[in-house]
Design an enzyme around this catalytic site. Structure first.
Site, PDB file in Angstrom:
ATOM      1  N   LYS A  15      22.633  50.012  26.580  1.00  0.00           N
ATOM      2  CA  LYS A  15      22.698  48.622  26.145  1.00  0.00           C
ATOM      3  C   LYS A  15      22.975  47.643  27.283  1.00  0.00           C
ATOM      4  CE  LYS A  15      24.114  49.701  21.417  1.00  0.00           C
ATOM      5  NZ  LYS A  15      25.162  49.529  20.370  1.00  0.00           N
TER       6      LYS A  15
ATOM      7  N   LYS B  93      20.374  47.668  10.377  1.00  0.00           N
ATOM      8  CA  LYS B  93      20.862  46.462   9.705  1.00  0.00           C
ATOM      9  C   LYS B  93      20.862  45.242  10.617  1.00  0.00           C
ATOM     10  CE  LYS B  93      25.750  47.958  10.072  1.00  0.00           C
ATOM     11  NZ  LYS B  93      25.541  49.359  10.464  1.00  0.00           N
TER      12      LYS B  93
ATOM     13  N   LYS C 254      14.700  54.194  13.245  1.00  0.00           N
ATOM     14  CA  LYS C 254      15.605  54.203  12.106  1.00  0.00           C
ATOM     15  C   LYS C 254      15.703  52.808  11.499  1.00  0.00           C
ATOM     16  CE  LYS C 254      19.417  55.706  13.903  1.00  0.00           C
ATOM     17  NZ  LYS C 254      20.820  56.188  13.977  1.00  0.00           N
TER      18      LYS C 254
END
Length: 323
Positions: free
Chosen positions: A108, A194, A191
């Site tokens: 990240k 959210k 995947k």
């Protein structure tokens, strides 16, 4: 024995969160298990404060509406003083190299210097260790992407105990029983997420039934018209079969035999999913409509969580020379 599981309000809860984790917690959890909304974890990247607060409340309501006992849930930030104090002790126990080599931080933060990574992204695994050690968790059910963080919590617990004195339970990571691994309906190579920027392929727990039908109808499949469970060759179709199987309590291969076409399968998936989510959606909205009641559950959860960890924190501070 205490098991601890958390879920981050980085977005609205989706069907993958529910079928893959929340439903299992409600059905299979033991009396000593603890479940928390990890809202502090959602602050390691850019976020909107009001949205974070609202999503934390919504996710707490979803956990309870799913059947998790109110006396087993709490919101992480309600313990911010306790967790913040313990995180500092553990940061002073952790080496920089241990935090920097965490896979999620490397992924990240980027390696070319173009991403302005926050320090919180580096120290987040230490915060996670504080969550675990404060509550005295024996086991932490995690997926492969989080197992490295539990190993860090184990290392920090051992190091603190050996340096200052026995305070912390040394937790262990456990792999949950295989559950539904729901993929994005628009792109089954990834995947369901959210925090996805495009929600076309994400079914949220609170989506209206008509919205669920539309998203399922538009789900990517293929042109083969072979109704078989072949995840490698037909990932979009396999994703739909896995969702339907999870709702019906069957295997994906079992449900693949019952439908003459992709359209009929999509109709069945949509209806099964709507019925599966209906009581959760109704219960969540009911709790959100009674904020005083939900806030009371939350406050009581914070008191219990604070009391569970207080003696460990006080002992750790005293042994470290600052309490």
């Amino acid at each position: 024995m205490t098991r601890l599981s958390g879920i981050t309000p980085s977005g609205h809860a989706h069907v993958g969160n529910y079928l893959g984790a929340i439903r299992r917690w409600a059905r299979e959890g033991a009396q000593g298990d603890l479940y928390f909304v990890s809202d502090l974890h959602a602050m390691t990247t850019a976020y909107h404060p009001q949205r974070l607060r609202a999503r934390a409340r919504e996710l707490l309501a979803t956990l309870i509406a799913s059947g998790i006992e109110p006396n087993q849930v709490f919101v992480q930030s309600d313990l911010i003083r306790e967790i913040g104090a313990l995180t500092w002790l553990l940061e002073c126990t952790c080496a920089y190299g241990e935090a920097a080599r965490m896979t999620q931080f490397k992924e990240k933060s980027g390696t070319d210097g173009k991403i302005a990574a926050r320090v919180g992204l580096l120290t987040y695994p230490v915060l996670m260790a504080a969550d675990i050690l404060l509550q005295g968790a024996d086991e932490v059910p995690v997926g492969d992407d989080q197992e490295q963080h539990v190993e860090l919590a184990r290392a920090l617990a051992r190091r603190f105990n050996s340096t200052h004195g026995e305070v912390f339970t040394v937790p262990r990571a456990v792999t949950p029983r295989a559950a539904a691994r729901v993929r994005d309906l628009a792109d089954p190579t990834r995947k369901m997420d959210k925090s996805a920027t495009d929600a076309a392929g994400v079914i949220f727990v609170l989506d209206e039934p008509d919205m669920v039908r539309r998203k399922i109808k538009r789900a990517v499949t293929d042109g083969l018209e072979r109704l078989e469970y072949r995840p490698d060759d037909q990932p979009g179709l396999a994703n739909l079969l896995e969702i339907l199987a999870a709702c019906l309590g069957k295997s994906p291969r079992e449900v693949a035999d019952g439908y003459p076409s992709y359209d009929s399968l999509k109709d069945a998936v949509a209806e099964a999913l709507i019925e599966e989510l209906r009581p959760i959606r109704t219960g969540t909205l009911s709790l959100l409509a009674d904020i005083d009641h939900l806030d009371k559950i939350r406050a009581e959860g914070a008191i219990r969580a604070r009391e569970r960890g207080q003696h460990r924190l006080e002992s750790a501070l005293r042994l470290a020379g600052v309490g």
